[in-house]
Design a protein around this motif. Sequence first.
Motif, short mmCIF file in Angstrom:
data_model
loop_
_atom_site.label_atom_id
_atom_site.label_comp_id
_atom_site.label_asym_id
_atom_site.label_seq_id
_atom_site.Cartn_x
_atom_site.Cartn_y
_atom_site.Cartn_z
N ILE A 28 0.84 -1.21 0.00
CA ILE A 28 0.00 0.00 0.00
C ILE A 28 0.87 1.26 0.00
O ILE A 28 0.60 2.21 -0.75
CB ILE A 28 -0.94 -0.01 1.22
CG1 ILE A 28 -1.99 -1.12 1.07
CG2 ILE A 28 -1.62 1.35 1.39
CD1 ILE A 28 -2.86 -1.31 2.29
N PHE A 29 1.92 1.26 0.79
CA PHE A 29 2.80 2.43 0.82
C PHE A 29 3.55 2.60 -0.50
O PHE A 29 3.79 3.72 -0.94
CB PHE A 29 3.78 2.32 1.99
CG PHE A 29 3.19 2.72 3.30
CD1 PHE A 29 2.83 4.03 3.55
CD2 PHE A 29 2.96 1.78 4.30
CE1 PHE A 29 2.28 4.42 4.76
CE2 PHE A 29 2.40 2.14 5.51
CZ PHE A 29 2.05 3.48 5.74
N ILE A 30 3.91 1.49 -1.14
CA ILE A 30 4.56 1.59 -2.46
C ILE A 30 3.59 2.20 -3.48
O ILE A 30 3.97 3.06 -4.28
CB ILE A 30 5.03 0.20 -2.92
CG1 ILE A 30 6.21 -0.27 -2.05
CG2 ILE A 30 5.44 0.22 -4.39
CD1 ILE A 30 6.64 -1.69 -2.32
N LEU A 31 2.32 1.79 -3.42
CA LEU A 31 1.31 2.38 -4.30
C LEU A 31 1.15 3.87 -4.03
O LEU A 31 0.96 4.67 -4.95
CB LEU A 31 -0.03 1.66 -4.12
CG LEU A 31 -0.15 0.26 -4.71
CD1 LEU A 31 -1.51 -0.34 -4.37
CD2 LEU A 31 0.03 0.30 -6.22
N GLY A 32 1.24 4.24 -2.75
CA GLY A 32 1.13 5.66 -2.41
C GLY A 32 2.27 6.48 -2.98
O GLY A 32 2.06 7.58 -3.51
N ILE A 33 3.48 5.95 -2.86
CA ILE A 33 4.65 6.66 -3.42
C ILE A 33 4.54 6.75 -4.94
O ILE A 33 4.81 7.80 -5.54
CB ILE A 33 5.94 5.95 -3.00
CG1 ILE A 33 6.12 6.03 -1.48
CG2 ILE A 33 7.15 6.55 -3.71
CD1 ILE A 33 7.27 5.19 -0.96
N LEU A 34 4.10 5.65 -5.57
CA LEU A 34 3.93 5.63 -7.02
C LEU A 34 2.89 6.65 -7.47
O LEU A 34 3.10 7.39 -8.44
CB LEU A 34 3.54 4.23 -7.49
CG LEU A 34 3.26 4.06 -8.99
CD1 LEU A 34 4.54 4.30 -9.79
CD2 LEU A 34 2.70 2.68 -9.27
N ALA A 35 1.76 6.70 -6.75
CA ALA A 35 0.70 7.65 -7.11
C ALA A 35 1.17 9.09 -6.97
O ALA A 35 0.89 9.93 -7.84
CB ALA A 35 -0.52 7.40 -6.22
#
Length: 231
Positions: free
Chosen positions: A44-51
Motif C-alpha cells: 500500500i505504501f509503495i502504491l502511495g509513493i507511485l501515485a
Amino acid sequence: MQDSIQTAQSALTSGNTAVEKQVFSLWEILFGGGLVSNIIMAAIFILGILALYIFLERYFFIKRAAKLTPNFLENIKDFVQDGKIETGIDYCKTIDSPEARMLEKGLARIGRPISDISNAMQNQGQLEVSKLEKNLNLLASASGAAPMLGFLGTVIGMIMAFFEISNVTGAVSPKLSASGIYTAMATTAAGLFVGIPAYFFYNILVTKVDRLVLKIQTHTNEFLDALNKPV
C-alpha cells in the motif's frame, strides 16, 4: 493499621493499572499484524509513493504543455497568408508544445486537399494526447487497488485474530481480541489514506488534459478555417 494496608493495596493496584495501560504507537498499529499484514501494508505504501510520483510528474508535464506562447496562432496565420510556409514550419519547431507540433503537420501538407491536412493533424493530436495521458492508467489503478489491498489485509487480520481467540481456553481477554482487531483494521485505514488522494489526483489530471485538448482543438479549427478562407 488495616486502613493503611488497604490504602497501600489500592495504590499498588492503581500503579499496576497505570503501568499496564498501553501507549498509542502508530508504528505498532501499522506493522504489528504479522508477516502477511506487513507485506500488504508495504504494498500500500509503495502504491502511495507511485501515485504521488505520477501525479507530480504528470502535473508539471501538462503544465509545461499548456504554457501559452503569445500571438502564436496569429503568427501562423500571417505566415500562411504571406506564403511563408517554411518559415511557419521552422517557427513551430522552435516551440515545444502539442499545439505547435500539430500545426507543423498541417503546414507541411499545405497544397494538398483540406481533408488530408485535417487527418494529419488529427493523427498527430492522438499521439500528443497519448503522451499527455501517459501513466494515468497506473494512477487510476493505484486509487482502486490500495483500498482493496487494505480490505484484504483487514479480512486476513480478522481471520487470524479470531483464530487466536478460538484457541484460548476459558474467558477471552478483551485486550487479546481488541489488539488483533484494531491491528487488522489498520490496513483498511492505510488503503483509504492512499486511495482517496490518488482518486482526486487522477481526476485533477484528467480535467487538465481535457481542458488542454479542448484549447488545442479550438486553435486547430481556427487554423483550418484560415486555410479555407477565400482570398
